[in-house]
Design a protein around this motif. Structure first.
Motif, PDB file in Angstrom:
ATOM      1  N   MET A   1       0.834  -1.205   0.000  1.00  0.00           N
ATOM      2  CA  MET A   1       0.000   0.000   0.000  1.00  0.00           C
ATOM      3  C   MET A   1       0.872   1.260   0.000  1.00  0.00           C
ATOM      4  N   ILE A   2       0.377   2.292  -0.609  1.00  0.00           N
ATOM      5  CA  ILE A   2       1.016   3.598  -0.564  1.00  0.00           C
ATOM      6  C   ILE A   2       0.082   4.546   0.170  1.00  0.00           C
ATOM      7  N   GLY A   7      -5.694   8.912   1.747  1.00  0.00           N
ATOM      8  CA  GLY A   7      -5.845   7.545   2.227  1.00  0.00           C
ATOM      9  C   GLY A   7      -4.901   6.594   1.516  1.00  0.00           C
ATOM     10  N   ASP A   8      -4.944   5.347   1.935  1.00  0.00           N
ATOM     11  CA  ASP A   8      -4.055   4.332   1.363  1.00  0.00           C
ATOM     12  C   ASP A   8      -4.597   3.847   0.017  1.00  0.00           C
ATOM     13  N   LEU A  71      -3.299  20.040   1.695  1.00  0.00           N
ATOM     14  CA  LEU A  71      -2.946  18.970   0.762  1.00  0.00           C
ATOM     15  C   LEU A  71      -4.126  18.123   0.300  1.00  0.00           C
ATOM     16  N   PRO A  72      -5.051  17.712   1.172  1.00  0.00           N
ATOM     17  CA  PRO A  72      -6.163  16.904   0.655  1.00  0.00           C
ATOM     18  C   PRO A  72      -6.994  17.613  -0.404  1.00  0.00           C
ATOM     19  N   PRO A 131      -4.570  14.517   6.953  1.00  0.00           N
ATOM     20  CA  PRO A 131      -3.658  13.723   6.119  1.00  0.00           C
ATOM     21  C   PRO A 131      -2.554  13.074   6.935  1.00  0.00           C
ATOM     22  N   ARG A 132      -2.203  11.845   6.555  1.00  0.00           N
ATOM     23  CA  ARG A 132      -1.086  11.156   7.185  1.00  0.00           C
ATOM     24  C   ARG A 132       0.122  11.177   6.262  1.00  0.00           C
ATOM     25  N   ALA A 133       1.302  11.132   6.861  1.00  0.00           N
ATOM     26  CA  ALA A 133       2.530  11.091   6.081  1.00  0.00           C
ATOM     27  C   ALA A 133       2.695   9.727   5.431  1.00  0.00           C
TER      28      ALA A 133
END
Length: 310
Positions: A1-2, A7-8, A71-72, A131-133
């Motif tokens: 997954m990226i 999200g992933d 960013l989102p 957002p997650r890194a």
């Protein structure tokens, strides 16, 4: 997954990727050239999408104006996957008053940003934003891993072991790639395939590049930009050397736009789109579509892929 800011996603859906760039960036080393305008960032990202771009890795780490809250919406507006960074740059990018606070509990901060969400640049210990890194950005110094980098590398390695995420390294002037790899891989146990060595175009010595590829690391050639133009003419010789030696599957290309003047949408360019309109076009012409597919699609999908554990 990226892990993207929305999200992933499955690695094979990432698409044509700018593997190192900046939509937002602010450093005391570039006064008056801050990338801090969301409208300009959106225009640049839309131009990248119009040129065929589908994903961008923003390497801006903690404390350098990464504008996580923007960013989102940018990703949605332009239809481009964005991979955001946690991590820490060289000490020179931070004020002496701010740095000790950032270094305290650094590994835990990285892990939290990868698993829970990015923090605001002015509130590094504040509540997580949505957002997650998706990567950890760190930096070496000129021909060495200095004391500051050693502390940051240890935190990055701990975060990698906790999360599985890639560690992306700013090499000062493109120097010391093998020393950095020894530190991260040999001493700290980060798999070479989880290390991205950035700015190799700035020190155009093909020997260490091949050796790093043979060890399994990803090689980042992240220009051109106004700051790097003196070595731009070496780029295709370096890429050709890696293709000829069988290491095309370790190459990543990026724009690394770090100043407002370098933007295509609002400055003098060449900006983010140039990576596709000019660099990718020549890669296809000189090396063929198979190599272009590796540089822009398959390699980024592998480099940013992680067995996420948080």
């Amino acid at each position: 997954m990226i892990r993207t800011v929305l999200g992933d996603i499955a690695a094979d859906t990432l698409g044509v990727t700018d593997s190192h760039d900046h939509l937002f960036f602010a450093s005391t080393k570039l006064p008056g050239q801050e990338l801090d305008d969301p409208a300009a960032a959106e225009a640049e990202l839309r131009a990248f999408a119009a040129a065929g771009g589908q994903a961008l890795a923003q390497w801006t780490p903690i404390g350098l104006g990464r504008r996580a809250e923007e960013l989102p919406a940018l990703s949605e507006a332009a239809g481009v996957h964005i991979i955001a960074a946690t991590g820490l740059h060289q000490a020179v990018h931070y004020s002496p008053e701010k740095l000790p606070r950032l270094l305290d509990g650094l590994a835990e901060r990285f892990i939290a940003e990868l698993g829970e969400g990015l923090r605001g640049d002015e509130e590094p210990d504040g509540p997580p934003l949505p957002p997650r890194a998706g990567l950890i950005k760190v930096a070496g110094d000129f021909h060495q891993v200095d004391r500051h980098a050693s502390v940051v590398f240890e935190a990055a390695a701990a975060a990698h072991h906790a999360t599985g995420s890639a560690v992306a390294v700013h090499l000062e002037g493109g120097t010391h790639p093998l020393g950095v790899l020894r530190t991260l891989h040999d001493r700290l146990g980060v798999p070479a395939g989880s290390v991205i060595l950035g700015h190799l175009n700035r020190f155009p010595d093909p020997g260490p590049h091949r050796e790093a590829a043979e060890a399994g690391a990803f090689l980042g050639f992240d220009g051109p930009s106004r700051a790097n133009h003196a070595t731009d003419w070496h780029l295709f010789d370096l890429l050709g050397s890696l293709v000829e030696s069988g290491h095309a599957d370790h190459v990543l290309l990026g724009g690394d736009t770090t100043s407002a003047a370098a933007r295509a949408a609002s400055g003098g360019g060449p900006g983010i789109p140039f990576l596709l309109t000019d660099i990718r076009a020549r890669v296809q012409r000189d090396f063929g579509p198979e190599v272009a597919g590796a540089f822009f699609r398959r390699n980024p999908a592998r480099a940013f892929d992680a067995d996420w554990r948080v």
